[in-house]
Design a protein around this motif. Sequence first.
Motif, PDB file in Angstrom:
ATOM      1  N   ASP A  89       0.701  -0.845   0.165  1.00 47.45           N
ATOM      2  CA  ASP A  89      -0.110  -0.237  -0.196  1.00 47.45           C
ATOM      3  C   ASP A  89       0.633   1.176  -0.049  1.00 47.45           C
ATOM      4  O   ASP A  89       1.925   1.605   0.285  1.00 47.45           O
ATOM      5  CB  ASP A  89      -0.987  -0.254   1.416  1.00 47.45           C
ATOM      6  CG  ASP A  89      -1.757  -0.938   0.698  1.00 47.45           C
ATOM      7  OD1 ASP A  89      -2.664  -2.037   0.469  1.00 47.45           O
ATOM      8  OD2 ASP A  89      -2.169  -1.710   2.100  1.00 47.45           O
ATOM      9  N   ASP A  90       0.098   2.504  -0.075  1.00 44.65           N
ATOM     10  CA  ASP A  90       0.889   3.802  -0.201  1.00 44.65           C
ATOM     11  C   ASP A  90       1.594   4.130   1.330  1.00 44.65           C
ATOM     12  O   ASP A  90       0.646   3.777   2.348  1.00 44.65           O
ATOM     13  CB  ASP A  90       0.140   4.624  -0.776  1.00 44.65           C
ATOM     14  CG  ASP A  90       0.705   6.351  -0.869  1.00 44.65           C
ATOM     15  OD1 ASP A  90       2.350   5.936  -1.131  1.00 44.65           O
ATOM     16  OD2 ASP A  90       0.080   7.423  -1.056  1.00 44.65           O
ATOM     17  N   ASN A  91       2.498   4.555   1.399  1.00 47.31           N
ATOM     18  CA  ASN A  91       2.395   5.237   2.636  1.00 47.31           C
ATOM     19  C   ASN A  91       3.071   4.358   3.391  1.00 47.31           C
ATOM     20  O   ASN A  91       2.901   4.033   5.045  1.00 47.31           O
ATOM     21  CB  ASN A  91       1.638   6.422   3.465  1.00 47.31           C
ATOM     22  CG  ASN A  91       1.171   7.549   2.726  1.00 47.31           C
ATOM     23  OD1 ASN A  91       2.229   8.125   2.192  1.00 47.31           O
ATOM     24  ND2 ASN A  91       0.200   7.268   2.538  1.00 47.31           N
ATOM     25  N   PHE A  92       4.218   3.108   2.970  1.00 50.37           N
ATOM     26  CA  PHE A  92       4.486   1.881   3.878  1.00 50.37           C
ATOM     27  C   PHE A  92       3.772   1.500   4.426  1.00 50.37           C
ATOM     28  O   PHE A  92       3.695   0.871   5.534  1.00 50.37           O
ATOM     29  CB  PHE A  92       5.669   2.823   4.342  1.00 50.37           C
ATOM     30  CG  PHE A  92       6.220   3.845   3.514  1.00 50.37           C
ATOM     31  CD1 PHE A  92       7.059   3.266   2.897  1.00 50.37           C
ATOM     32  CD2 PHE A  92       6.274   4.847   4.213  1.00 50.37           C
ATOM     33  CE1 PHE A  92       7.751   4.208   2.080  1.00 50.37           C
ATOM     34  CE2 PHE A  92       6.964   5.835   3.375  1.00 50.37           C
ATOM     35  CZ  PHE A  92       7.694   5.774   2.228  1.00 50.37           C
ATOM     36  N   GLY A  93       1.963   0.691   3.997  1.00 50.35           N
ATOM     37  CA  GLY A  93       1.270   0.219   4.326  1.00 50.35           C
ATOM     38  C   GLY A  93       0.978  -0.975   3.784  1.00 50.35           C
ATOM     39  O   GLY A  93       1.756  -1.215   2.555  1.00 50.35           O
ATOM     40  N   GLY A  94       0.536  -2.081   4.615  1.00 47.72           N
ATOM     41  CA  GLY A  94       0.187  -3.557   3.959  1.00 47.72           C
ATOM     42  C   GLY A  94       1.233  -4.283   4.092  1.00 47.72           C
ATOM     43  O   GLY A  94       2.148  -4.072   4.853  1.00 47.72           O
ATOM     44  N   ALA A  95       1.365  -5.231   3.656  1.00 48.88           N
ATOM     45  CA  ALA A  95       2.558  -6.622   3.550  1.00 48.88           C
ATOM     46  C   ALA A  95       3.587  -5.899   2.931  1.00 48.88           C
ATOM     47  O   ALA A  95       3.707  -4.969   2.073  1.00 48.88           O
ATOM     48  CB  ALA A  95       2.035  -7.574   2.723  1.00 48.88           C
ATOM     49  N   ALA A  96       4.510  -6.418   3.835  1.00 47.40           N
ATOM     50  CA  ALA A  96       5.614  -6.060   3.301  1.00 47.40           C
ATOM     51  C   ALA A  96       7.229  -7.103   2.305  1.00 47.40           C
ATOM     52  O   ALA A  96       6.736  -8.250   3.029  1.00 47.40           O
ATOM     53  CB  ALA A  96       6.467  -5.332   4.312  1.00 47.40           C
ATOM     54  N   LEU A  97       8.150  -6.703   1.424  1.00 45.91           N
ATOM     55  CA  LEU A  97       9.102  -7.633   1.631  1.00 45.91           C
ATOM     56  C   LEU A  97      10.400  -6.903   1.641  1.00 45.91           C
ATOM     57  O   LEU A  97      10.350  -5.799   0.680  1.00 45.91           O
ATOM     58  CB  LEU A  97       8.502  -8.883  -0.192  1.00 45.91           C
ATOM     59  CG  LEU A  97      10.168  -9.146  -0.577  1.00 45.91           C
ATOM     60  CD1 LEU A  97       9.224 -10.448   0.509  1.00 45.91           C
ATOM     61  CD2 LEU A  97       9.588  -9.364  -2.018  1.00 45.91           C
ATOM     62  N   THR A  98      11.450  -7.607   2.089  1.00 49.85           N
ATOM     63  CA  THR A  98      12.678  -6.722   2.756  1.00 49.85           C
ATOM     64  C   THR A  98      13.385  -7.813   1.744  1.00 49.85           C
ATOM     65  O   THR A  98      14.263  -9.041   1.569  1.00 49.85           O
ATOM     66  CB  THR A  98      13.738  -7.120   3.919  1.00 49.85           C
ATOM     67  OG1 THR A  98      12.079  -6.473   4.619  1.00 49.85           O
ATOM     68  CG2 THR A  98      14.488  -6.767   3.753  1.00 49.85           C
ATOM     69  N   LEU A  99      14.486  -7.221   0.662  1.00 50.50           N
ATOM     70  CA  LEU A  99      15.296  -7.865  -0.691  1.00 50.50           C
ATOM     71  C   LEU A  99      16.784  -7.105   0.113  1.00 50.50           C
ATOM     72  O   LEU A  99      16.974  -5.669   0.237  1.00 50.50           O
ATOM     73  CB  LEU A  99      14.604  -8.187  -1.572  1.00 50.50           C
ATOM     74  CG  LEU A  99      13.178  -8.371  -1.470  1.00 50.50           C
ATOM     75  CD1 LEU A  99      12.875  -7.802  -3.186  1.00 50.50           C
ATOM     76  CD2 LEU A  99      13.686  -9.406  -1.939  1.00 50.50           C
ATOM     77  N   THR A 100      17.448  -8.230   0.469  1.00 57.51           N
ATOM     78  CA  THR A 100      19.083  -7.674   0.140  1.00 57.51           C
ATOM     79  C   THR A 100      19.721  -7.628  -0.772  1.00 57.51           C
ATOM     80  O   THR A 100      20.620  -7.358  -0.961  1.00 57.51           O
ATOM     81  CB  THR A 100      19.743  -8.145   1.653  1.00 57.51           C
ATOM     82  OG1 THR A 100      19.337  -9.841   1.984  1.00 57.51           O
ATOM     83  CG2 THR A 100      18.782  -7.243   2.970  1.00 57.51           C
TER      84      THR A 100
END
Length: 816
Positions: free
Chosen positions: A558-569
Amino acid sequence: MKTLYTLALSTALLLGSLGTQAQKRPDGPAFPLGSSQTLVQQLESQVAVGTAQRAKPVVSLRVSAAKAMAGQVNYREDLAATGEFLQGEIQGVPGSSFSLRIDGKEVEGHIILQKTKQAYRYSADSAGNVQVQEVDINNVVCIDYNKPLGYQEPVSAGNSANRTTVVLLQSLPGARGCVLLDFDGYEMPAGKGWNQGRAYSAPASGIENDEARVREFWELVSEDFRPLNLNVTTDEAVFNTYATTMRIRCVVSPGSVGTIAPGTGGIAYMNSFLAFNDTPCWVFMSSPKDGGEAASHEVGHTLGLSHDGRTTPNEGYFAGHGSWSPIMGNGYYTPVAQWSRGEYANANNTQDDLAIMTGTNFNVGYRADDHSNSTTSATALARSGNSLSGRGVIERATDLDYFSFSTAGGTATFNVSGVSRHSNLDIAVRLFNGSGALLGTYDTAGANNLNATFSTNLSAGTYYLQVDGVGQGNPATDGYSDYGSLGAYTISGTAPAPNTTPVTGVATVYRDCNYGGAATSLAVGDYTLAALQSRGILNNDISSLTVNSGYEMVLYDDDNFGGAALTLTSSTSCLVNNGWNDRATSLRVRTAAPAFSRQLRAEFANVNYGMQAEACTEGGRNMGYIDPGDYLVWNSINFPSSGSYLIEYRVAATRASTLSSNLNGSIQLGSTAIPSTNGWQNWTTVSRTVYINAGTYNFTVFAQTGGWNINWVRISRVSARPTVDAEPATLAPAPAFDPTPALTLYPNPATDRLNVTSATDLQGAQVSILGFDGTVVSRGTFNGETVDVSTLKPGLYTLVLTTTDKRKVVSRFSKE
């Protein structure tokens, strides 16, 4: 037999005027004929006697207590003991016909007397009790619908020597229903409802070899039915792939020949799209405009539509006002002919054309919406240099199609137009900026001005075009509403292409997989949807990315860093593998947290230290997952000085249970009840303050039942002195450091692929996956990044990696 259909006849006297039959007479009283099976027995008995006495039998068709008609049977189909199907004519009555079909308790049929403008209809109730009733002929036969004044058949420009078949066209391949425009002649079998039940050989249209005229004819009819899930075709092979109850043949044959309907411009049975015997409809004009309007009109009858006329003046067919007319009236003389719901003054018919044709009776429905009705999922316009293009269909009056484009700034010019001829769509275009604010509405006013063109100066950024079908003028007197303003359109335009030169950054996002398409470099920072759009990155449009070593990118639903998230390094060549292709709406680029290892050694001073790993999709940091009855151990944690330490760890519970923890087994940190959270959004922080002598310890978390995801662990030095009643602990020596490399698995639970990271190079390790019972279910060689789990069934598994130096690395995961 599944449908009742009646005749809709459009008579055509070449130089005649429009009919004046607008007022309908009331239906007469219903006359009972007994049960359906009694009627079957009577008809079969009469047919048997008549066949013995003459070539064509005659049956008695009673229409009232005092009146019966002698029906000469020209076609008969014996439907076994419970049914009978007869078609023919009334003896001694020119221009008459009848059709009667009985199948069990279902009855349908009619008698038509064209000369006296009378009609009778047969029907039955659910118990099979039959009745016949005189009805207004306008409910069965549409009369006095003339050809255009002065109409003449066009002379074909086609070359029959160079063409052996009509050009093959389709408007919507694979649609639910089908309309065949039959230009090259039709050998009609007997029993199709026409020619008083006899067979008929219909001559070709005369334009079957004229591709230009056939194509224009087809374009007009296709555009009229564009909103529906109908394939208008000239290909009989395509038509034959449809069920008889999901298709209609419209035969185009030269004017008023033979005995199908002398002196008419077109003819159709009402509701015959569902006809049990593939009954066609007819058009007796082959010019593209006039014949096309008549074809749409007659096919409209087969889909349940009646004529659009007026009560004042008293007329059966309204020829329209201004540039507009209704298709079910008379559309010959206006450039715009649309479906109607009787919004013009003095309308004698206010039926909702579109609702009837798309209703459940015909199972056709509207075609699928092809573009989003909001900016959120707008379709990106295709770009070639500075040129932009797109296309679509407005299917309903409520349909709004959204498109997006980005520009480096400067003059943007657009033209949105309907089909090149016979368009029904009056277009308005609205322009919005990247935040969704309306910048302008563009709608060219005036009769016959259906398209929209505009030019405007824009600053750099992302913008949205909204395409809408609108009305014009006053629907009652000189115009039309947006009800029938439907159809296909194309978008063409220019706008300076956005600057795609990479900027200095630590990460780059790409529109396509394998680092293809538009690329944008990003520095460390937080990027909302508006910030991404200002850089030419569209919503839900990232398919691959690169990340420099020491940095990470967090994608958000979602906008403004909301909802599900995925971090990739690390760089990802295709986000399809992560389930995040064309999904990100906002993102962060930041310095990466150090990779987590179960052998992490933390050197403590008088500050707080956290042991963290890669982000998990439920938020926070994933330290590892504990199965029921299992434990996690962090080895060799160095406490440089004695004192009181606060030990905290954060968990997400999958179900209520108890979690225990200790240092070296000697210092029991206690047990804590963890409530069920039914998800990953609510967290429980477990904390204990204990006095610890300087030294090296192993920290263990044990799950008695249930299962938890350890989100983070934090150890804080509280005081150099013991707390009240705290005694220095006598600790067992820490075990020797285990050099086995640690693993981090994500996503966990996994779907198709399991990402594996480690501080140690595991390239070339042998992979074994064990089921819940310890059986090996999969083997392979590790590629250094991922393990394919797509073929596994949902459940718990153990991943075993055997390194090239024979060390085994074990971790558990679950498969969704």
